[in-house]
Structure formats: structure tokens, C-alpha cells
Write an enzyme that holds these catalytic residues in place. Structure first.
Site, mmCIF file in Angstrom:
data_model
loop_
_atom_site.group_PDB
_atom_site.id
_atom_site.type_symbol
_atom_site.label_atom_id
_atom_site.label_comp_id
_atom_site.label_asym_id
_atom_site.label_seq_id
_atom_site.Cartn_x
_atom_site.Cartn_y
_atom_site.Cartn_z
ATOM 1 N N HIS A 33 75.312 40.818 12.175
ATOM 2 C CA HIS A 33 75.803 39.437 12.310
ATOM 3 C C HIS A 33 76.995 39.198 11.378
ATOM 4 C CE1 HIS A 33 74.264 38.115 8.401
ATOM 5 N NE2 HIS A 33 73.145 38.774 8.687
ATOM 6 N N GLU A 88 65.445 40.971 10.230
ATOM 7 C CA GLU A 88 65.784 41.638 8.978
ATOM 8 C C GLU A 88 64.532 42.055 8.217
ATOM 9 O OE1 GLU A 88 67.320 43.593 7.318
ATOM 10 O OE2 GLU A 88 69.096 42.584 6.489
#
Length: 237
Positions: free
Chosen positions: A10, A108
Site C-alpha cells: 500500500h 499485516e
């Protein structure tokens, strides 16, 4: 060319800029992060570019908004609306039939007690408690995930990608699809690249900057010879 798996981190957030570990905390992209992802999409997504939308079979994206916004800004051109939006952007050209799947498999690393801290702060805290040095790849995170936890979920996902999307493409020379896109986060994608090649996380020495793209594939068109493509192997055909 054998099918590829593109891993995309990202774009920049305030915490990625400051080096703070960002797992569950869902921060927006910075204005600069958005601009850079848009530029990446224009430069690297297209029929004559690195990521060819019509060759994509599937897109995996993290549940975190920062990853989903990154996918939006890349303008892959999915036929169906993105799962988190109420409707499809009719102004965006349709360029791929690939389905977008939100999955916890690429969220994550769960940093647990270390959420929001920098590596320097973590090491200072541990030194104060007499706990010694710290390395996420061997020690994991108290209150969060261990390296073994991460390996289990990534190995299951990689097996799914190979079985469901890429082996059929390798077995059929007429199948022009088979590429897969994974939009997620720094630590989990570095771990993903290591597990793609069957390496232990202790061998991890890759860096993937915010907004960066990595390319994974196979040698000799063989599902049994996974490889990392240096430089993305952007070849004009």
C-alpha cells in the site's frame, strides 16, 4: 511467459513515513502516497506494461482500508464493483475479469504489544526489561503473531494461488491468464516473497517500499520452480 504473482505494498501513510509498526490500526494514505500510487498505476498497469489487466485471474487485497484504497488508485479496471464500494465507477474502463477478494490471509503481521511503535522504541523497551535484542523474523510479537503463525497463513494462500490459478495456466499453453495480484503490507509481503520460494523467514533480506511492486513467478514454466524476478522483468513484447 509463465504466470506471475505481483505483490504491491500500500501507499505511504503517516506511520509508514515514521517507521511505526502498523498492523490493525487503519490509517489513510497521505496525499503524497495517493499521488505516487496513481503515478505507479499509469506507469505500470496496462496492456503494454508490467501488470497486464487482461491476464489477471484473481486479486487478493487486505481488509485494511489503506490497501483497498491503493487498489482503487491503480485503476486495474475490474468489471465488477470493488467489494467495499456500493457501486462501480462507471468512468473507469473495464480492463479485467479478475475477481477481487478481501482476505485475512494478507493482512499485516499482527504486532500485538508493539503496534504503533518503531523498531528503536521496541528495542529500548526490551532493553529496559532485560529482554535482549529483537528480530521480528525470529521472535514475532508478544500479544500478536509468531513467525510460525505467519508462515501457516501464507503457505495456505500460496498453495491456493498455485493450485487454483497458476497450475492450470502452466498446463495449458492456450491459457493466457494466470497472473495474480496481492495488495497488502510491508512485513507480510516480504514474508510472502520468502515463502513463495520456500525459504525460512530468517532468510528474509528483501525491502519493499510503500507503494512498491514486486514480481514472483516460475523458472522453466514449472510450478515446482518458484522464483523471484529481479527488476520486475518488464519486457516489451
Amino acid at each position: 511467459m509463465p504466470p506471475r504473482c505481483f505483490i504491491i505494498r500500500h501507499g505511504e501513510t503517516e506511520w509508514s513515513l515514521n517507521g511505526r509498526h502498523t498492523g490493525q490500526t487503519d490509517l489513510p494514505l497521505t496525499a503524497n502516497g495517493e499521488k505516487r500510487i496513481q503515478a505507479t498505476g499509469k506507469a505500470l498497469v496496462g496492456n503494454d506494461r508490467l501488470v497486464v489487466p487482461k491476464k489477471l485471474s484473481h486479486i487478493y487485497v487486505s481488509p485494511r482500508h489503506r490497501a483497498q484504497r491503493t487498489l482503487e488508485l491503480l485503476e486495474i479496471g475490474c468489471r465488477e464493483r470493488l467489494p467495499w464500494n456500493e457501486r462501480r465507477d462507471s468512468a473507469e474502463a473495464i480492463r479485467t475479469e479478475a475477481e477481487v477478494e478481501i482476505t485475512e490471509a494478507v493482512r499485516e503481521w499482527d504486532y500485538g504489544d508493539y503496534e504503533g511503535l518503531t523498531s528503536k522504541q521496541i528495542r529500548e523497551q526490551r532493553a529496559e526489561r532485560g529482554e535482549g535484542p529483537w528480530n521480528i523474523w525470529t521472535d514475532g510479537c508478544p500479544g500478536g503473531e509468531s513467525p510460525e503463525d505467519v508462515v501457516r497463513r501464507l503457505d495456505a494462500l500460496i498453495a491456493e494461488i498455485r493450485t487454483k490459478y497458476q497450475k492450470p495456466c502452466l498446463d495449458d499453453p492456450e491459457d493466457t491468464k494466470g497472473d495474480v495480484l496481492v495488495v497488502a503490507h510491508g512485513h507480510i509481503l516480504r514474508a510472502f516473497a520468502m515463502r513463495w520460494t520456500g525459504k525460512p523467514l530468517t532468510d528474509t533480506s528483501f525491502i519493499l517500499e510503500a507503494g512498491g511492486i514486486g514480481t514472483l513467478s516460475y523458472e522453466h514454466h514449472s510450478i515446482d520452480e518458484p522464483a523471484i524476478i529481479l527488476g520486475g522483468q518488464f519486457v516489451v513484447e
